[in-house]
Write an enzyme that holds these catalytic residues in place. Structure first.
Site, PDB file in Angstrom:
ATOM      1  N   SER A   1      -1.786   3.510  15.212  1.00 39.81           N
ATOM      2  CA  SER A   1      -1.667   4.965  15.149  1.00 39.81           C
ATOM      3  C   SER A   1      -2.853   5.703  15.781  1.00 39.81           C
ATOM      4  O   SER A   1      -2.668   6.692  16.488  1.00 39.81           O
ATOM      5  CB  SER A   1      -1.496   5.402  13.692  1.00 39.81           C
ATOM      6  OG  SER A   1      -2.573   4.938  12.897  1.00 39.81           O
TER       7      SER A   1
ATOM      8  N   LYS B   1      -5.772  -9.089  11.150  1.00 43.75           N
ATOM      9  CA  LYS B   1      -5.709  -7.641  10.954  1.00 43.75           C
ATOM     10  C   LYS B   1      -7.085  -7.176  10.490  1.00 43.75           C
ATOM     11  O   LYS B   1      -7.583  -7.602   9.444  1.00 43.75           O
ATOM     12  CB  LYS B   1      -4.644  -7.298   9.904  1.00 43.75           C
ATOM     13  CG  LYS B   1      -4.588  -5.813   9.589  1.00 43.75           C
ATOM     14  CD  LYS B   1      -3.442  -5.478   8.678  1.00 43.75           C
ATOM     15  CE  LYS B   1      -3.460  -3.996   8.334  1.00 43.75           C
ATOM     16  NZ  LYS B   1      -2.358  -3.639   7.443  1.00 43.75           N
TER      17      LYS B   1
ATOM     18  N   LYS C   1      -4.218  -7.043  15.338  1.00 43.21           N
ATOM     19  CA  LYS C   1      -4.122  -5.615  15.078  1.00 43.21           C
ATOM     20  C   LYS C   1      -5.487  -5.062  14.672  1.00 43.21           C
ATOM     21  O   LYS C   1      -6.129  -5.679  13.819  1.00 43.21           O
ATOM     22  CB  LYS C   1      -3.122  -5.410  13.939  1.00 43.21           C
ATOM     23  CG  LYS C   1      -2.966  -3.985  13.495  1.00 43.21           C
ATOM     24  CD  LYS C   1      -2.064  -3.958  12.311  1.00 43.21           C
ATOM     25  CE  LYS C   1      -2.038  -2.540  11.786  1.00 43.21           C
ATOM     26  NZ  LYS C   1      -1.340  -2.431  10.554  1.00 43.21           N
TER      27      LYS C   1
ATOM     28  N   CYS D   1       0.805  -1.231   0.000  1.00 45.36           N
ATOM     29  CA  CYS D   1       0.000   0.000   0.000  1.00 45.36           C
ATOM     30  C   CYS D   1       0.833   1.273   0.000  1.00 45.36           C
ATOM     31  O   CYS D   1       0.409   2.294  -0.524  1.00 45.36           O
ATOM     32  CB  CYS D   1      -1.011   0.001   1.140  1.00 45.36           C
ATOM     33  SG  CYS D   1      -0.290  -0.009   2.787  1.00 45.36           S
TER      34      CYS D   1
ATOM     35  N   ARG E   1      -1.998   6.293   7.794  1.00 50.45           N
ATOM     36  CA  ARG E   1      -2.062   6.475   6.340  1.00 50.45           C
ATOM     37  C   ARG E   1      -1.495   7.819   5.926  1.00 50.45           C
ATOM     38  O   ARG E   1      -0.981   7.971   4.823  1.00 50.45           O
ATOM     39  CB  ARG E   1      -3.490   6.236   5.853  1.00 50.45           C
ATOM     40  CG  ARG E   1      -3.829   4.752   6.055  1.00 50.45           C
ATOM     41  CD  ARG E   1      -5.200   4.368   5.597  1.00 50.45           C
ATOM     42  NE  ARG E   1      -5.440   2.968   5.961  1.00 50.45           N
ATOM     43  CZ  ARG E   1      -6.620   2.374   5.907  1.00 50.45           C
ATOM     44  NH1 ARG E   1      -7.673   3.049   5.496  1.00 50.45           N
ATOM     45  NH2 ARG E   1      -6.738   1.107   6.263  1.00 50.45           N
TER      46      ARG E   1
ATOM     47  N   ARG F   1     -10.564  -1.174   2.508  1.00 47.42           N
ATOM     48  CA  ARG F   1      -9.799  -2.415   2.567  1.00 47.42           C
ATOM     49  C   ARG F   1     -10.654  -3.600   3.057  1.00 47.42           C
ATOM     50  O   ARG F   1     -10.133  -4.619   3.475  1.00 47.42           O
ATOM     51  CB  ARG F   1      -8.601  -2.248   3.489  1.00 47.42           C
ATOM     52  CG  ARG F   1      -7.643  -1.107   3.129  1.00 47.42           C
ATOM     53  CD  ARG F   1      -6.217  -1.438   3.563  1.00 47.42           C
ATOM     54  NE  ARG F   1      -5.326  -0.298   3.696  1.00 47.42           N
ATOM     55  CZ  ARG F   1      -4.839   0.414   2.687  1.00 47.42           C
ATOM     56  NH1 ARG F   1      -5.197   0.157   1.448  1.00 47.42           N
ATOM     57  NH2 ARG F   1      -3.991   1.409   2.921  1.00 47.42           N
TER      58      ARG F   1
ATOM     59  N   CYS G   1      -3.335  -2.690  -0.994  1.00 49.00           N
ATOM     60  CA  CYS G   1      -2.279  -3.589  -0.530  1.00 49.00           C
ATOM     61  C   CYS G   1      -1.958  -4.680  -1.541  1.00 49.00           C
ATOM     62  O   CYS G   1      -1.144  -5.571  -1.271  1.00 49.00           O
ATOM     63  CB  CYS G   1      -2.672  -4.195   0.812  1.00 49.00           C
ATOM     64  SG  CYS G   1      -3.039  -2.948   2.070  1.00 49.00           S
TER      65      CYS G   1
HETATM   66  C1  PBG Z   1       0.010  -1.542   5.835  1.00 51.83           C
HETATM   67  C2  PBG Z   1      -0.148  -1.245   7.279  1.00 51.83           C
HETATM   68  C3  PBG Z   1      -1.081  -0.425   7.940  1.00 51.83           C
HETATM   69  C4  PBG Z   1      -0.693  -0.391   9.290  1.00 51.83           C
HETATM   70  C5  PBG Z   1       0.424  -1.217   9.411  1.00 51.83           C
HETATM   71  N1  PBG Z   1       0.729  -1.746   8.168  1.00 51.83           N
HETATM   72  C6  PBG Z   1      -2.191   0.404   7.426  1.00 51.83           C
HETATM   73  C7  PBG Z   1      -3.354  -0.166   6.759  1.00 51.83           C
HETATM   74  O1  PBG Z   1      -3.555  -1.380   6.682  1.00 51.83           O
HETATM   75  O2  PBG Z   1      -4.123   0.642   6.242  1.00 51.83           O
HETATM   76  C8  PBG Z   1      -1.362   0.399  10.374  1.00 51.83           C
HETATM   77  C9  PBG Z   1      -0.479   0.778  11.527  1.00 51.83           C
HETATM   78  C10 PBG Z   1      -1.016   1.874  12.380  1.00 51.83           C
HETATM   79  O3  PBG Z   1      -2.146   2.361  12.192  1.00 51.83           O
HETATM   80  O4  PBG Z   1      -0.291   2.270  13.297  1.00 51.83           O
HETATM   81  N2  PBG Z   1      -0.932  -2.349   5.271  1.00 51.83           N
END
Ligand code: PBG
Length: 325
Positions: free
Chosen positions: A274, A195, A248, A122, A205, A217, A130
């Site tokens: 985040s 996830k 996650k 991504c 992002r 997604r 992704c």
């Molecule tokens: C990449 C990815 C993401 C995160 C970690 N690897 C973002 C997403 O899937 O949109 C998020 C990490 C965070 O929010 O701290 N695919």
């Protein structure tokens, strides 16, 4: 028999007794510090919704990694911002890109620090999804080969652990096969197995420049309503050869962390993402909660839920606070 024979407060009477009966411990050893690396030199670009987090050029990423290492944090996880993007995320497996350069620099200067790399497209695709796309669909199988090439390029740069976060089916087997074929049978796979399609990735992002240009997604990341499905994902990833498993986000999914912990004997990681970080930072900046106490309580709760490893932007602060405590 209850009160007055039993008085639970007896064991809370002094700090020493509380320490004796404490069930969960938290230390710098439990933490992984995420870094966003970009090309250039002397770059340290703040991320709006993540105070204290920056996009860093390799020289500055190296400084951060060295600091984390000195604080007793065992690992960093690297995310890359490429110089250019295309439809198939070619920069993801370019040995000259920021992540690969950062891995080499960190392993050279801080060899004892474990280096984990996020494996995903991504950040590298011009559409921000992704995987590769055709007719508005995110294609699974054609994406696997590109992810495997990215993982091999990270391993060749010296990564200890590769962490696929794309949520394509079969990516763990694809990575394991490619790594073994290329002579990297000692490189471990930390699978983002469960996830979820989460609102809590919002600030990331911006940090990674990876917001999808269309849609969302939800056709590859998990539905937040599902817990049993997380166990299925974990089972499959373990069968494909994952060494470590991740859940996650963390805070809204503590029950999933617990369920995963109970079903497996492999180490369980959780990503304090985040949005979770941004909420604490915003409240603390307003004086609405005590940042130090809130952060340590959150990290402890993730540990108590069953996580052996916590990926968190609070890692350096937490390690400092834990050393003082
Ligand atoms: C990449 C990815 C993401 C995160 C970690 N690897 C973002 C997403 O899937 O949109 C998020 C990490 C965070 O929010 O701290 N695919």
């Amino acid at each position: 028999m209850g009160f007055p024979v039993h008085r639970p407060r007896r064991l809370r009477r002094t700090g020493t007794i509380r320490r004796m009966v404490r069930e969960t411990g938290l230390s710098a050893n439990d933490l992984v510090y995420p870094l966003f690396v970009t090309k250039g030199k002397g770059v340290k670009k703040p991320i709006g919704a993540m105070p204290g987090v920056y996009q860093l050029s390799v020289d500055n990423a190296l400084k951060e990694a060295a600091e984390a290492c000195a604080l007793g944090i065992p690992a960093v996880i690297l995310f890359g911002l490429p110089a250019s993007k295309d439809a198939v995320g070619s920069a993801a497996h370019d040995p000259g890109e920021a992540v690969q350069s950062a891995v080499r620099a960190i392993k050279d200067r801080c060899p004892e620090l474990a280096v984990i790399t996020d494996v995903c497209l991504c950040e590298y695709t011009d559409h921000g999804h992704c995987g590769v796309i055709a007719g508005g669909e995110i294609l699974n199988d054609p994406t696997l080969e590109i992810l495997a090439r990215a993982a091999v390029s990270h391993a060749a740069a010296g990564a200890d652990i590769v962490a696929p976060s794309d949520m394509m089916d079969g990516r763990v087997a694809a990575l394991r096969g490619a790594l073994d074929r290329e002579g990297f049978d000692q490189v471990a796979i930390l699978s983002y197995a469960a996830k979820y399609a989460s609102a809590f990735y919002g600030p990331f992002r911006e940090a990674a420049g990876s917001a999808p240009a269309f849609g969302d997604r939800c056709s590859y990341q998990m539905d937040p309503a599902n817990r049993r499905e997380a166990l299925k994902e974990v089972e499959q990833d373990l069968a494909e050869g994952a060494d470590l498993i991740m859940v996650k986000p963390a805070l809204a999914y503590l029950d999933v962390i617990r369920a995963v912990k109970e079903m497996t004997r492999c180490p369980v990681a959780a990503y304090n993402v985040s949005g979770e970080y941004a909420m604490v930072k915003a409240a603390a900046a307003n004086g609405w909660l005590d940042e130090r106490r809130a952060v340590l309580e959150i990290l402890l709760s993730i540990k108590r839920a069953g996580a052996d490893i916590i990926l968190t932007y609070h890692a350096k602060d937490a390690a400092r606070w834990l050393a003082e405590a």
